[in-house]
Design an enzyme around this catalytic site. Sequence first.
Site, PDB file in Angstrom:
ATOM      1  N   ASN A  14      -4.170  -6.045  -9.135  1.00  0.00           N
ATOM      2  CA  ASN A  14      -3.268  -5.058  -8.541  1.00  0.00           C
ATOM      3  C   ASN A  14      -1.875  -5.677  -8.412  1.00  0.00           C
ATOM      4  O   ASN A  14      -1.713  -6.726  -7.789  1.00  0.00           O
ATOM      5  CB  ASN A  14      -3.810  -4.649  -7.167  1.00  0.00           C
ATOM      6  CG  ASN A  14      -3.021  -3.526  -6.542  1.00  0.00           C
ATOM      7  OD1 ASN A  14      -1.798  -3.583  -6.485  1.00  0.00           O
ATOM      8  ND2 ASN A  14      -3.693  -2.504  -6.042  1.00  0.00           N
ATOM      9  N   ASP A  16       0.900  -4.160  -7.099  1.00  0.00           N
ATOM     10  CA  ASP A  16       1.747  -3.425  -6.154  1.00  0.00           C
ATOM     11  C   ASP A  16       2.792  -4.306  -5.484  1.00  0.00           C
ATOM     12  O   ASP A  16       3.959  -3.917  -5.329  1.00  0.00           O
ATOM     13  CB  ASP A  16       0.889  -2.786  -5.049  1.00  0.00           C
ATOM     14  CG  ASP A  16       0.046  -1.630  -5.533  1.00  0.00           C
ATOM     15  OD1 ASP A  16       0.214  -1.196  -6.682  1.00  0.00           O
ATOM     16  OD2 ASP A  16      -0.805  -1.169  -4.757  1.00  0.00           O
ATOM     17  N   HIS A  17       2.386  -5.500  -5.053  1.00  0.00           N
ATOM     18  CA  HIS A  17       3.279  -6.282  -4.205  1.00  0.00           C
ATOM     19  C   HIS A  17       4.347  -7.042  -4.985  1.00  0.00           C
ATOM     20  O   HIS A  17       5.266  -7.603  -4.386  1.00  0.00           O
ATOM     21  CB  HIS A  17       2.475  -7.181  -3.287  1.00  0.00           C
ATOM     22  CG  HIS A  17       1.694  -6.375  -2.284  1.00  0.00           C
ATOM     23  ND1 HIS A  17       2.314  -5.488  -1.425  1.00  0.00           N
ATOM     24  CD2 HIS A  17       0.370  -6.274  -2.055  1.00  0.00           C
ATOM     25  CE1 HIS A  17       1.391  -4.897  -0.679  1.00  0.00           C
ATOM     26  NE2 HIS A  17       0.208  -5.347  -1.049  1.00  0.00           N
ATOM     27  N   ARG A  25      14.927  -6.031  -2.135  1.00  0.00           N
ATOM     28  CA  ARG A  25      16.333  -6.297  -2.441  1.00  0.00           C
ATOM     29  C   ARG A  25      16.963  -5.232  -3.317  1.00  0.00           C
ATOM     30  O   ARG A  25      18.180  -5.238  -3.517  1.00  0.00           O
ATOM     31  CB  ARG A  25      16.444  -7.652  -3.157  1.00  0.00           C
ATOM     32  CG  ARG A  25      16.298  -8.864  -2.265  1.00  0.00           C
ATOM     33  CD  ARG A  25      17.524  -9.110  -1.407  1.00  0.00           C
ATOM     34  NE  ARG A  25      18.687  -9.404  -2.194  1.00  0.00           N
ATOM     35  CZ  ARG A  25      19.083 -10.636  -2.528  1.00  0.00           C
ATOM     36  NH1 ARG A  25      18.350 -11.686  -2.174  1.00  0.00           N
ATOM     37  NH2 ARG A  25      20.175 -10.814  -3.235  1.00  0.00           N
ATOM     38  N   HIS A  50      -0.910   1.323  -7.319  1.00  0.00           N
ATOM     39  CA  HIS A  50      -1.062   2.435  -6.372  1.00  0.00           C
ATOM     40  C   HIS A  50       0.263   3.160  -6.240  1.00  0.00           C
ATOM     41  O   HIS A  50       1.224   2.616  -5.686  1.00  0.00           O
ATOM     42  CB  HIS A  50      -1.508   1.873  -5.021  1.00  0.00           C
ATOM     43  CG  HIS A  50      -1.813   2.918  -3.991  1.00  0.00           C
ATOM     44  ND1 HIS A  50      -2.356   2.620  -2.762  1.00  0.00           N
ATOM     45  CD2 HIS A  50      -1.658   4.272  -3.988  1.00  0.00           C
ATOM     46  CE1 HIS A  50      -2.516   3.719  -2.059  1.00  0.00           C
ATOM     47  NE2 HIS A  50      -2.090   4.740  -2.789  1.00  0.00           N
ATOM     48  N   ARG A  52       1.991   5.488  -4.237  1.00  0.00           N
ATOM     49  CA  ARG A  52       1.895   6.130  -2.930  1.00  0.00           C
ATOM     50  C   ARG A  52       2.860   7.311  -2.819  1.00  0.00           C
ATOM     51  O   ARG A  52       3.868   7.385  -3.511  1.00  0.00           O
ATOM     52  CB  ARG A  52       2.215   5.122  -1.823  1.00  0.00           C
ATOM     53  CG  ARG A  52       1.084   4.175  -1.486  1.00  0.00           C
ATOM     54  CD  ARG A  52       1.483   3.238  -0.360  1.00  0.00           C
ATOM     55  NE  ARG A  52       0.350   2.467   0.128  1.00  0.00           N
ATOM     56  CZ  ARG A  52      -0.441   2.838   1.123  1.00  0.00           C
ATOM     57  NH1 ARG A  52      -0.205   3.973   1.757  1.00  0.00           N
ATOM     58  NH2 ARG A  52      -1.448   2.087   1.507  1.00  0.00           N
ATOM     59  N   ARG A  56       6.514   3.366  -1.626  1.00  0.00           N
ATOM     60  CA  ARG A  56       6.965   2.152  -0.935  1.00  0.00           C
ATOM     61  C   ARG A  56       6.952   0.928  -1.836  1.00  0.00           C
ATOM     62  O   ARG A  56       7.625  -0.049  -1.549  1.00  0.00           O
ATOM     63  CB  ARG A  56       6.118   1.880   0.306  1.00  0.00           C
ATOM     64  CG  ARG A  56       4.700   1.472   0.021  1.00  0.00           C
ATOM     65  CD  ARG A  56       3.932   1.095   1.279  1.00  0.00           C
ATOM     66  NE  ARG A  56       3.770   2.223   2.180  1.00  0.00           N
ATOM     67  CZ  ARG A  56       2.958   2.211   3.235  1.00  0.00           C
ATOM     68  NH1 ARG A  56       2.250   1.126   3.506  1.00  0.00           N
ATOM     69  NH2 ARG A  56       2.822   3.274   4.010  1.00  0.00           N
ATOM     70  N   GLU A  77      -4.278   3.994  -8.640  1.00  0.00           N
ATOM     71  CA  GLU A  77      -4.747   4.358  -7.312  1.00  0.00           C
ATOM     72  C   GLU A  77      -3.865   5.486  -6.795  1.00  0.00           C
ATOM     73  O   GLU A  77      -2.638   5.477  -6.985  1.00  0.00           O
ATOM     74  CB  GLU A  77      -4.693   3.166  -6.363  1.00  0.00           C
ATOM     75  CG  GLU A  77      -5.751   2.132  -6.638  1.00  0.00           C
ATOM     76  CD  GLU A  77      -5.818   1.056  -5.581  1.00  0.00           C
ATOM     77  OE1 GLU A  77      -6.836   0.335  -5.540  1.00  0.00           O
ATOM     78  OE2 GLU A  77      -4.863   0.933  -4.782  1.00  0.00           O
ATOM     79  N   THR A 107      -1.660  -1.090   4.888  1.00  0.00           N
ATOM     80  CA  THR A 107      -2.479  -1.105   3.679  1.00  0.00           C
ATOM     81  C   THR A 107      -3.635  -0.137   3.910  1.00  0.00           C
ATOM     82  O   THR A 107      -3.814   0.380   5.014  1.00  0.00           O
ATOM     83  CB  THR A 107      -2.984  -2.525   3.377  1.00  0.00           C
ATOM     84  OG1 THR A 107      -3.693  -2.515   2.124  1.00  0.00           O
ATOM     85  CG2 THR A 107      -3.903  -3.031   4.481  1.00  0.00           C
ATOM     86  N   THR A 108      -4.418   0.123   2.867  1.00  0.00           N
ATOM     87  CA  THR A 108      -5.538   1.047   2.996  1.00  0.00           C
ATOM     88  C   THR A 108      -6.487   0.565   4.084  1.00  0.00           C
ATOM     89  O   THR A 108      -6.936  -0.577   4.071  1.00  0.00           O
ATOM     90  CB  THR A 108      -6.288   1.176   1.660  1.00  0.00           C
ATOM     91  OG1 THR A 108      -5.356   1.560   0.651  1.00  0.00           O
ATOM     92  CG2 THR A 108      -7.376   2.218   1.756  1.00  0.00           C
ATOM     93  N   GLU A 158     -15.756   2.573  -5.813  1.00  0.00           N
ATOM     94  CA  GLU A 158     -15.246   1.247  -5.472  1.00  0.00           C
ATOM     95  C   GLU A 158     -15.534   1.015  -3.999  1.00  0.00           C
ATOM     96  O   GLU A 158     -15.038   1.744  -3.136  1.00  0.00           O
ATOM     97  CB  GLU A 158     -13.748   1.121  -5.755  1.00  0.00           C
ATOM     98  CG  GLU A 158     -13.219  -0.268  -5.420  1.00  0.00           C
ATOM     99  CD  GLU A 158     -11.854  -0.559  -5.996  1.00  0.00           C
ATOM    100  OE1 GLU A 158     -11.171  -1.454  -5.453  1.00  0.00           O
ATOM    101  OE2 GLU A 158     -11.459   0.099  -6.981  1.00  0.00           O
ATOM    102  N   HIS A 193     -10.707  -5.208  -1.861  1.00  0.00           N
ATOM    103  CA  HIS A 193      -9.922  -5.203  -0.634  1.00  0.00           C
ATOM    104  C   HIS A 193     -10.212  -6.467   0.177  1.00  0.00           C
ATOM    105  O   HIS A 193     -11.329  -6.694   0.620  1.00  0.00           O
ATOM    106  CB  HIS A 193     -10.157  -3.980   0.256  1.00  0.00           C
ATOM    107  CG  HIS A 193      -9.000  -3.712   1.188  1.00  0.00           C
ATOM    108  ND1 HIS A 193      -7.870  -3.027   0.792  1.00  0.00           N
ATOM    109  CD2 HIS A 193      -8.779  -4.073   2.469  1.00  0.00           C
ATOM    110  CE1 HIS A 193      -7.019  -2.954   1.799  1.00  0.00           C
ATOM    111  NE2 HIS A 193      -7.543  -3.602   2.833  1.00  0.00           N
ATOM    112  N   GLY A 194      -9.176  -7.282   0.325  1.00  0.00           N
ATOM    113  CA  GLY A 194      -9.267  -8.473   1.141  1.00  0.00           C
ATOM    114  C   GLY A 194      -9.993  -9.640   0.497  1.00  0.00           C
ATOM    115  O   GLY A 194     -10.322 -10.619   1.176  1.00  0.00           O
ATOM    116  N   HIS A 216      -3.403  -8.345  -3.314  1.00  0.00           N
ATOM    117  CA  HIS A 216      -2.564  -9.046  -2.348  1.00  0.00           C
ATOM    118  C   HIS A 216      -2.763 -10.555  -2.379  1.00  0.00           C
ATOM    119  O   HIS A 216      -1.795 -11.326  -2.405  1.00  0.00           O
ATOM    120  CB  HIS A 216      -2.831  -8.508  -0.938  1.00  0.00           C
ATOM    121  CG  HIS A 216      -1.947  -9.089   0.102  1.00  0.00           C
ATOM    122  ND1 HIS A 216      -2.296 -10.207   0.838  1.00  0.00           N
ATOM    123  CD2 HIS A 216      -0.710  -8.736   0.523  1.00  0.00           C
ATOM    124  CE1 HIS A 216      -1.324 -10.505   1.673  1.00  0.00           C
ATOM    125  NE2 HIS A 216      -0.349  -9.635   1.502  1.00  0.00           N
TER     126      HIS A 216
END
Length: 244
Positions: A14, A16-17, A25, A50, A52, A56, A77, A107-108, A158, A193-194, A216
């Site tokens: 993933n 996303d981050h 920035r 994802h 959203r 974001r 996602e 987060t989710t 999932e 997740h996690g 993440h």
Amino acid sequence: MSTTSRPPIRLGVNIDHVATVRNARGGTHPDPLAAALLAVEAGADGITAHLREDRRHIRDADMKHLRTRLTAPLNMEMAATDEMVMLACALEPHACCIVPERREEVTTEGGLDVAGQLATLVPRVRALAAKGIRVSLFIDPDPIQVEASVTAGAQVVELHTGAYAEGRVGELDRLRAAAAQAHTAGLEVHAGHGLTFENVGPIAAIPEIRELNIGHFLIGQAIFDGLPSVIAEMRQRIKQGAAA
């Protein structure tokens, strides 16, 4: 299920981050597409992003670039909204994973209440499937939600591993039971997740798991070790867990 004939577990990364850092920035750096291409080169089997409602991190243009440039499968996602279904049907990614979404969440926060939302989910799942998109539902390891996912017409579930990652007692057993139930019902089983280097092994050991989606931790650890290195390490941890 025989572990000797078990196919390798796919790793979805993933990104996303990467977009989160870019958006902090403004501008175009770091580029989520560049991260996705590097992840695939380093051994990722697919890319998850994802989109959203509040944009974001990942934005519409990012999804178009990913869809155009990626050779690996793209997993979008998304929330179960008319807007997202319309965008997904136009984009035609390899897969869509429908997740719960609140503007206020960081987060989710948990799995989708499929059983409570069948009336709205069924037509949206059908619309996506009609475009040849594999539909996954992100759910807690709950037998009611697994059964409802079959009714909704999903091809994949999932399993949300967040509570397991937080150390909740009994959660690994719940994940094992849900994975077995889903597999028996004809669903492909993913999880995420996690997940980290330290906790991924017992999840990879669940024989029905076919794919893990991790974001993440990989992006965060890549700050220190580089994305190719952390992807290689995660793949090794998954392989070791699956062989346990």
